[in-house]
Design a protein around this motif. Structure first.
Motif, PDB file in Angstrom:
ATOM      1  N   LYS A   1     -35.712   4.953  31.779  1.00  0.00           N
ATOM      2  CA  LYS A   1     -36.169   4.556  33.119  1.00  0.00           C
ATOM      3  C   LYS A   1     -35.638   3.157  33.400  1.00  0.00           C
ATOM      4  O   LYS A   1     -36.134   2.187  32.819  1.00  0.00           O
ATOM      5  N   PRO A   2     -34.624   2.999  34.268  1.00  0.00           N
ATOM      6  CA  PRO A   2     -33.934   4.080  34.982  1.00  0.00           C
ATOM      7  C   PRO A   2     -33.006   4.860  34.052  1.00  0.00           C
ATOM      8  O   PRO A   2     -32.639   4.367  32.983  1.00  0.00           O
ATOM      9  N   GLN A   3     -32.666   6.063  34.484  1.00  0.00           N
ATOM     10  CA  GLN A   3     -31.757   6.872  33.692  1.00  0.00           C
ATOM     11  C   GLN A   3     -30.386   6.209  33.605  1.00  0.00           C
ATOM     12  O   GLN A   3     -29.982   5.449  34.487  1.00  0.00           O
ATOM     13  N   GLN A   4     -29.694   6.480  32.507  1.00  0.00           N
ATOM     14  CA  GLN A   4     -28.368   5.918  32.279  1.00  0.00           C
ATOM     15  C   GLN A   4     -27.463   7.013  31.742  1.00  0.00           C
ATOM     16  O   GLN A   4     -27.860   7.766  30.859  1.00  0.00           O
ATOM     17  N   PHE A   5     -26.252   7.085  32.285  1.00  0.00           N
ATOM     18  CA  PHE A   5     -25.319   8.112  31.849  1.00  0.00           C
ATOM     19  C   PHE A   5     -23.950   7.498  31.567  1.00  0.00           C
ATOM     20  O   PHE A   5     -23.659   6.375  31.972  1.00  0.00           O
ATOM     21  N   MET A   6     -23.129   8.257  30.853  1.00  0.00           N
ATOM     22  CA  MET A   6     -21.776   7.807  30.564  1.00  0.00           C
ATOM     23  C   MET A   6     -20.906   7.959  31.801  1.00  0.00           C
ATOM     24  O   MET A   6     -21.054   8.913  32.560  1.00  0.00           O
ATOM     25  N   LYS A   7     -20.003   7.013  31.992  1.00  0.00           N
ATOM     26  CA  LYS A   7     -19.097   7.063  33.139  1.00  0.00           C
ATOM     27  C   LYS A   7     -17.708   6.619  32.714  1.00  0.00           C
ATOM     28  O   LYS A   7     -17.521   6.046  31.629  1.00  0.00           O
ATOM     29  N   ALA A   8     -16.734   6.908  33.557  1.00  0.00           N
ATOM     30  CA  ALA A   8     -15.355   6.564  33.243  1.00  0.00           C
ATOM     31  C   ALA A   8     -15.239   5.084  32.915  1.00  0.00           C
ATOM     32  O   ALA A   8     -15.811   4.229  33.603  1.00  0.00           O
ATOM     33  N   GLY A   9     -14.514   4.795  31.851  1.00  0.00           N
ATOM     34  CA  GLY A   9     -14.349   3.422  31.401  1.00  0.00           C
ATOM     35  C   GLY A   9     -15.255   3.051  30.251  1.00  0.00           C
ATOM     36  O   GLY A   9     -15.017   2.054  29.565  1.00  0.00           O
ATOM     37  N   ASP A  10     -16.312   3.837  30.018  1.00  0.00           N
ATOM     38  CA  ASP A  10     -17.214   3.591  28.897  1.00  0.00           C
ATOM     39  C   ASP A  10     -16.568   4.048  27.589  1.00  0.00           C
ATOM     40  O   ASP A  10     -15.622   4.842  27.585  1.00  0.00           O
ATOM     41  N   VAL A  11     -17.116   3.555  26.497  1.00  0.00           N
ATOM     42  CA  VAL A  11     -16.743   4.013  25.160  1.00  0.00           C
ATOM     43  C   VAL A  11     -18.023   4.332  24.403  1.00  0.00           C
ATOM     44  O   VAL A  11     -18.943   3.508  24.352  1.00  0.00           O
ATOM     45  N   CYS A  12     -18.097   5.542  23.860  1.00  0.00           N
ATOM     46  CA  CYS A  12     -19.281   5.964  23.115  1.00  0.00           C
ATOM     47  C   CYS A  12     -18.899   6.181  21.651  1.00  0.00           C
ATOM     48  O   CYS A  12     -17.877   6.814  21.352  1.00  0.00           O
ATOM     49  N   GLU A  13     -19.734   5.639  20.758  1.00  0.00           N
ATOM     50  CA  GLU A  13     -19.501   5.775  19.324  1.00  0.00           C
ATOM     51  C   GLU A  13     -20.725   6.378  18.652  1.00  0.00           C
ATOM     52  O   GLU A  13     -21.858   6.027  18.985  1.00  0.00           O
TER      53      GLU A  13
END
Length: 287
Positions: free
Chosen positions: A258-270
């Motif tokens: 809260k608030p919701q968060q999502f992956m978007k272009a330009g992010d890096v997830c490990e």
């Protein structure tokens, strides 16, 4: 031993990690053109001997990774299999009860993507979520595998990011539509053979988005442990060598925030798992 699939000199192959480089076992063992074939033969149990005397063909930094098992027959995924994750989705308003049996769904192999390769945010969604998970790779196949024999069927372990397209996942009670968009399931960078991970060992799991920790837990928090998942899945269908069981994600997903968060272009997830390594995926937008 760390085993992996990769591209070398324009061809798909597979091999083993030696130091900061790779040995091309696919070239040395043409009778087993894929890592899945190697696992199915049972020869992977002698991987250390097979590597001896072979040259390193490339640095890890210079190869193009492929999903560890490029075309598994089945990718079996556990749903809400960490108690802290189950509790966070309840707190976020989802009406779900704990089930007596493991809830599962299937992924298709085209939904996978490799270490360092992009996870693709589909153009129909703005809710691409992360789910760091432990992947179990089946070595010896079987049907109706008893729990006390389950670890005998495990070839190894890998990191997985079960990227989830949330609004598509919630179109119906069956969530597979949100779990099978192409190139949303990160799988890699390699598998660590089972002899290096003691059965039942608690492994720390951490997911980071742009370097910030968003999930931090360990595999001891699973509701249904690995033997239970193998037993349950093998009761339904014969598990085959190279099949992948994705064991669920802990708390910390973006949908529940809260608030919701999502992956978007330009992010890096490990996704980093103790004793295994770190899976890294940049996020791009579908063209």
């Amino acid at each position: 031993m760390k085993l992996l699939s990769f591209l070398h000199q324009g061809r798909e192959t597979w091999g083993a990690v030696v130091g900061d480089g790779v040995v091309d076992l696919g070239q040395a063992r043409p009778q087993q053109p894929t890592l899945l074939d190697y696992i199915a033969s049972g020869d992977y149990l002698q991987a250390a001997q097979h590597v001896e005397g072979l040259p390193v063909v490339a640095k890890l930094a210079d190869i193009t990774y492929l999903p560890v098992i490029t075309r598994p027959e089945k990718i079996v995924c556990a749903v809400r299999n960490y108690m802290d994750h189950h509790q966070e989705v309840l707190a976020a308003g989802m009406q779900r009860e704990l089930s007596e049996m493991p809830p599962i769904f299937l992924r298709v192999w085209r939904s996978q993507t490799a270490h360092n390769a992009p996870i693709v945010n589909p153009k129909v969604s703005d809710s691409l979520d992360w789910e760091g998970e432990l992947a179990v790779i089946i070595g010896k196949g079987g049907r109706d595998i008893p729990k006390d024999k389950a670890y005998e069927h495990v070839a190894g372990y890998a990191c997985y990011n079960d990227g989830s397209v949330r609004e598509w996942q919630f179109h119906a009670k069956q969530i597979a539509s949100g779990k099978n968009f192409e190139s949303t399931g990160g799988f890699g960078p390699w598998m660590v053979t089972a002899d290096e991970i003691a059965p039942g060992r608690e492994l720390k799991l951490e997911t980071r988005l742009n370097g910030k920790v968003v999930q931090s837990s360990h595999t001891g928090h699973m509701i249904f442990d690995i033997p239970t998942l193998i037993n349950y899945a093998s009761t339904i269908f014969t598990l085959s060598p190279g099949d992948v069981i994705i064991t669920g994600t802990p708390a910390g997903v973006g949908w529940s925030r809260k608030p919701q968060q999502f992956m978007k272009a330009g992010d890096v997830c490990e996704v980093e798992i103790e004793g295994i390594g770190t899976l890294r995926n940049p996020i791009v937008q579908q063209a």
